[in-house]
Write an enzyme that holds these catalytic residues in place. Structure first.
Site, PDB file in Angstrom:
ATOM      1  CE1 TYR A  45      -3.832   2.279   0.415  1.00 51.89           C
ATOM      2  CE2 TYR A  45      -2.759   3.080   2.408  1.00 51.89           C
ATOM      3  CZ  TYR A  45      -3.757   3.189   1.450  1.00 51.89           C
ATOM      4  OH  TYR A  45      -4.651   4.221   1.518  1.00 51.89           O
ATOM      5  CE  LYS A  51       5.100  -0.064  12.837  1.00 55.06           C
ATOM      6  NZ  LYS A  51       4.226   1.074  12.488  1.00 55.06           N
TER       7      LYS A  51
END
Length: 312
Positions: A14, A138
């Protein structure tokens, strides 16, 4: 100054497809990792070939083949990873640890931009379960990058417009409500909404900029720092129609998590932090960060009234 050579990992995704286009548009020799894992996904293959037709170089490599990753990394100066961290799509954040190992071995990378492109995980230490898994993973990747002394830039791009703006913040849908809209609390907490092509444009601008080295870049276009209520008002002005508004308290919103599937539970948790706590705007950017719209005032970023016109 010679433009850096850029490798985009996750180029058919995306954000990745926009990153490839922005890299090419800004004149960077652009390489895109072509992974055998795409198998018979002809749409991804055709997208890769369209990048090649526009001037990108396709480089074969697999996360299952360390040597191939090292060879791919050696062809460039900058690596940008855009692999999905969304639980509504694929979720591949920890795959990046293999990429960190390849970058470490190659030894030639002057900048690595891992897949972040959302809330700043360093500010989400108190995030709710199960949504916090994204931030925790993350931070694991960040720790590996910093322990390996890899030069880096982290990009916090806040809310992807396509996921948050047309729906006016309604969870689980992508198009505007027709009759009524749910406001989170009083609907006045500010968030930040950014067009996905603008995210890519700002990101590519950081890679040769010494001001962004080993820092977090926050994409906070001032005219796109809006409350949910302001978004609703923009939509009402564009359509000439008032929506019926009702409010949900933070307690009832969190209670709505019960019985939902895992991806929607993650969504509820993230929406809570954005729309009730104001996690995107409730802090000042310190010395550890920079703001993209301030660094690059020449970027004519898309305002949300313009973005919404397409949905009228």
């Amino acid at each position: 100054m010679e433009k850096s050579k850029v490798l985009v990992v996750g180029g058919t995704g995306y954000i990745g497809r926009r990153m490839v286009k922005a890299s090419l548009a800004q004149g960077h020799p652009t390489f895109v990792l072509q992974r055998p894992e795409i198998g018979l996904d002809i749409e991804k293959l055709q997208m890769l070939l369209s990048f090649k037709a526009k001037g990108a170089t396709l480089v074969e490599g697999s996360f299952a083949d360390h040597k191939s990753l090292v060879e791919a990394v050696k062809k460039v100066n900058v690596v940008i990873c855009t692999m999905s961290g969304s639980h509504s799509r694929s979720h591949n954040i920890l795959f990046q640890l293999k990429l960190v190992e390849a970058i470490k071995e190659a030894g030639n990378i002057k900048r690595f931009l891992p897949s972040e492109f959302g809330m700043d995980p360093a500010r989400m230490g108190d995030a709710l379960e199960p949504g916090r898994v994204t931030f925790d993973e993350k931070m694991i990747v960040r720790k590996a990058i910093e322990e390996a002394n890899i030069p880096h830039t982290y990009v916090s791009s806040n809310c992807f417009a396509g996921y948050f703006v047309p729906s006016l913040g309604q969870l689980g849908v992508l198009t505007p409500p027709k009759e009524k809209v749910c406001l989170y609390g009083d609907g006045n907490v500010k968030a930040v909404f950014v067009d996905e092509y603008d995210i890519a444009t700002y990101t590519i601008k950081t890679i040769d900029d010494p001001r962004t080295l080993n820092k977090t870049v926050y994409i906070r276009p001032p005219e796109n720092t809006l409350s949910q209520r302001q978004l609703v008002e923009i939509w009402e002005k564009l359509t000439g129609k008032k929506l019926d508004k009702f409010s949900i308290s933070k307690e009832d919103f969190l209670a709505s998590m019960e019985g939902k599937d895992f991806a929607l539970q993650v969504g509820v948790a993230h929406f809570y932090h954005i729309y009730y706590e104001g996690c995107l705007t409730n802090f000042e950017i310190g010395e550890e960060g920079e703001e993209a719209a301030t660094l690059y005032p020449e970027v004519n970023y898309k305002r949300m009234d313009e973005y919404l016109k397409l949905y009228v």
